[in-house]
Design an enzyme around this catalytic site. Sequence first.
Site, PDB file in Angstrom:
ATOM      1  N   LYS A 165       6.842   7.706   6.891  1.00  0.00           N
ATOM      2  CA  LYS A 165       7.432   6.386   6.651  1.00  0.00           C
ATOM      3  C   LYS A 165       8.258   5.945   7.861  1.00  0.00           C
ATOM      4  O   LYS A 165       8.236   4.765   8.249  1.00  0.00           O
ATOM      5  CB  LYS A 165       8.313   6.421   5.400  1.00  0.00           C
ATOM      6  CG  LYS A 165       7.564   6.665   4.106  1.00  0.00           C
ATOM      7  CD  LYS A 165       6.673   5.494   3.751  1.00  0.00           C
ATOM      8  CE  LYS A 165       6.067   5.648   2.369  1.00  0.00           C
ATOM      9  NZ  LYS A 165       5.179   4.514   2.001  1.00  0.00           N
TER      10      LYS A 165
ATOM     11  N   LEU B 203       0.821  -1.198   0.000  1.00  0.00           N
ATOM     12  CA  LEU B 203       0.000   0.000   0.000  1.00  0.00           C
ATOM     13  C   LEU B 203       0.860   1.255   0.000  1.00  0.00           C
ATOM     14  O   LEU B 203       1.883   1.325   0.675  1.00  0.00           O
ATOM     15  CB  LEU B 203      -0.914   0.013   1.229  1.00  0.00           C
ATOM     16  CG  LEU B 203      -2.024  -1.034   1.273  1.00  0.00           C
ATOM     17  CD1 LEU B 203      -2.696  -1.007   2.635  1.00  0.00           C
ATOM     18  CD2 LEU B 203      -3.042  -0.787   0.168  1.00  0.00           C
TER      19      LEU B 203
ATOM     20  N   LEU C   2      11.062   4.308  -7.823  1.00  0.00           N
ATOM     21  CA  LEU C   2      10.672   3.056  -8.467  1.00  0.00           C
ATOM     22  C   LEU C   2      10.592   3.198  -9.985  1.00  0.00           C
ATOM     23  O   LEU C   2      10.058   4.178 -10.497  1.00  0.00           O
ATOM     24  CB  LEU C   2       9.306   2.601  -7.935  1.00  0.00           C
ATOM     25  CG  LEU C   2       9.285   2.129  -6.485  1.00  0.00           C
ATOM     26  CD1 LEU C   2       7.846   1.937  -6.025  1.00  0.00           C
ATOM     27  CD2 LEU C   2      10.057   0.815  -6.349  1.00  0.00           C
TER      28      LEU C   2
ATOM     29  N   TYR D 222       6.712  13.226   4.043  1.00  0.00           N
ATOM     30  CA  TYR D 222       6.651  11.873   3.478  1.00  0.00           C
ATOM     31  C   TYR D 222       7.596  10.934   4.210  1.00  0.00           C
ATOM     32  O   TYR D 222       7.196   9.846   4.653  1.00  0.00           O
ATOM     33  CB  TYR D 222       7.003  11.936   1.993  1.00  0.00           C
ATOM     34  CG  TYR D 222       7.069  10.601   1.297  1.00  0.00           C
ATOM     35  CD1 TYR D 222       5.937  10.035   0.730  1.00  0.00           C
ATOM     36  CD2 TYR D 222       8.278   9.904   1.196  1.00  0.00           C
ATOM     37  CE1 TYR D 222       5.996   8.805   0.078  1.00  0.00           C
ATOM     38  CE2 TYR D 222       8.344   8.681   0.559  1.00  0.00           C
ATOM     39  CZ  TYR D 222       7.209   8.136  -0.002  1.00  0.00           C
ATOM     40  OH  TYR D 222       7.273   6.924  -0.639  1.00  0.00           O
TER      41      TYR D 222
END
Length: 212
Positions: free
Chosen positions: A135, A79, A159, A131
Site C-alpha cells: 500500500k 480495487l 471496514l 500488505y
Amino acid sequence: MAQFKTALVLGATGLVGKALIRQLQNDPRYKQVTCLVRRPMPLSLVAHEQKKVNWLVINFDALQEYEGYFKVDHVYCCLGTTIQKAGSQEAFRKVDFEYVHVAAQLARAQRCKSFVWISSIGANAKSSNFYLRVKGELENAIMGMSQLKNASAVRPSLLLGERHENRPLEDIAQTIAPVLGMLLMGPLKKYRPVSAIEVAHKMIKLQVFDDD
C-alpha cells in the site's frame, strides 16, 4: 453555471464500491457513471433505478486496452483484495498495486481532473508488513507521477459493512466496533473501524468539482 460530471469506478462490486455507486447515483452533480468489472453483475446489484450507471465487463490484465473509458472528470479506484483471497503475495500485488497503478497512469493519459483510490491506515513503503508495504509503495508511485492531477488516497482502518465473503478480522471488528469507538480516542481515533459508507463519502469529497 456548474457542469455535470462524469465518473469511472473500478472495484464497484466491493464493500466500498457498492456504497460509492449508491451515492454517485443519488448525486445530482453526476450525469454518467461507468463501472469496470470482472464479471457480469447480478440483478440484485444492478438496480433498475441506476439509469446513469453503466456496467462494463473487462479483462483487468489488459486494462490499457480500455484507456478511452478513462476520459472522464473523476476516477474512483476501489480495487483491493486480501492475500488469503488472492492466493499468494504475487496475486495480491497484481490487484492492489499493478491494477491501481495502471489505472492512475490511464487517468493521467486522459487528463482526468482527479483520481482517488483506497489505501490503508499505516501504509508505508518501508513497513515489515507485506500488505502495508505494498500500500505504501503504491502511494509513493502514484503521488510521484508527474502530470497526474489531484491524486488522493483514502486511508481507512478496518471496514464495517455487510460482506458476502469471509474476512475474520473484519468480522471481529464489526462485533466490537462500539467498544473500539470508545477506547480509541485522540491520536488513536484514526484506527477506529469505519463504515464503507463513510469511506465512499470521503472519496467523493476529495474529488475536484470546480469548472476550471
